[in-house]
Design a protein around this motif. Structure first.
Motif: not given
Length: 299
Positions: A78-105
């Motif tokens: 359950l902790h893995a679901v919460a932390v993974g959902g935040l750090m990977l789902g929101g964190g890395m998912g949002g990062t990749a989404t942003a890089e569709q329209t903004v430079g990686s740097g």
């Protein structure tokens, strides 16, 4: 400005394992943002991130089971679901989404504010910043404000929203993993987090209607493989080790080394354009992070 002086000074008393973990988060992670950008030519953001973490999680979990490590308990899952959902789902998912329209740097320059956000969240646990830390937070906020006024984020409001959500999610997940939602011990905990976060990202990919092209470019596959091996199995696990065995400030010190590496790689290898205003804004953010870490070192 020598961006490695402060963390090296703070890390002088660390053992070889933590020094290697620092090197992985500073150097490897700095290059993964360009890899995400390259993989986006064929692999949409949620699918790219979800498949990356699922594969890495399966490999790591299988390795740990072969070595005799027990499965996480129900509470640890359950902790893995919460932390993974935040750090990977929101964190890395949002990062990749942003890089569709903004430079990686520029994306990584924005992410440099992460230690400042973590310091703010720690206020809820009674950890008040010193004057130097407060000054660092102020510099960081001014730098981010300047960064949002640049041509990169100015041309992509959606990218700005995505990276803001990503930073907030990653910061909350990082603090909760230390404060109240511990994972299973060792690498099995990291594997469970990647499995949970990867499954959530694949669900987001399905719900958002992402589709794969009829043919995937080889460079996208190579970039994806680099993310699995070095970004997930090496650098991400190194970061989780630092969160578990070092201070939050030292664990997040990658955030002022990564932008320099990512911005230089984006300009030299991907042809990204970064204006003088944006370089200045990134510099102000980095000054804020350095002041914050100096304040933590004195504390």
């Amino acid at each position: 400005m020598n961006t490695t002086t402060l963390p090296l000074k703070n890390a002088a008393g660390l053992g070889p394992k933590l020094m290697l973990c620092l090197a992985a988060t500073w150097l490897v992670w700095g290059s993964t943002y360009l890899a995400i950008k390259i993989a986006l030519v064929s692999l949409p953001p949620f699918f790219q991130m979800g498949s990356r973490f699922l594969v890495a999680g399966v490999l790591l979990a299988a390795w740990m089971r072969w070595r005799g490590a027990p499965w996480p308990s129900r509470r640890q899952w359950l902790h893995a679901v919460a932390v993974g959902g935040l750090m990977l789902g929101g964190g890395m998912g949002g990062t990749a989404t942003a890089e569709q329209t903004v430079g990686s740097g520029l994306v990584v320059a924005f992410i440099a504010v992460m230690p400042l956000m973590i310091a703010g969240l720690n206020l809820f646990w009674g950890e008040k910043p010193t004057r130097l830390e407060s000054l660092g937070i102020a510099f960081g906020l001014v730098g981010v404000l300047l960064l949002t006024q640049g041509q990169g984020f100015g041309a992509s409001p959606a990218g700005l929203v995505a990276i803001s959500v990503a930073c907030a999610s990653w910061a909350v997940g990082s603090v909760l993993s230390q404060r109240s939602l511990p994972l299973a011990p060792g690498a099995m905990g990291f594997a469970s987090e990647m499995l949970a976060g990867g499954a959530l990202l694949m669900g987001l990919s399905l719900v958002s209607g992402e589709t794969l092209p009829s043919s995937i470019e080889p460079r996208a596959l190579w970039a994806w493989a680099y993310l699995v091996v070095f970004g997930s199995l090496v650098a991400f696990n190194a970061y989780m080790v630092l969160l578990a065995e070092a201070s939050a400030g030292l664990a997040s010190s990658y955030s002022f080394v990564n932008p320099v590496i990512a911005m230089l790689l984006g300009v030299t290898l991907a042809g990204e354009h970064i204006s003088g205003h944006e370089w200045l804004a990134a510099g102000v953010v980095l000054v804020g992070v350095v002041l914050l870490l100096m304040g933590r070192a004195r504390r």
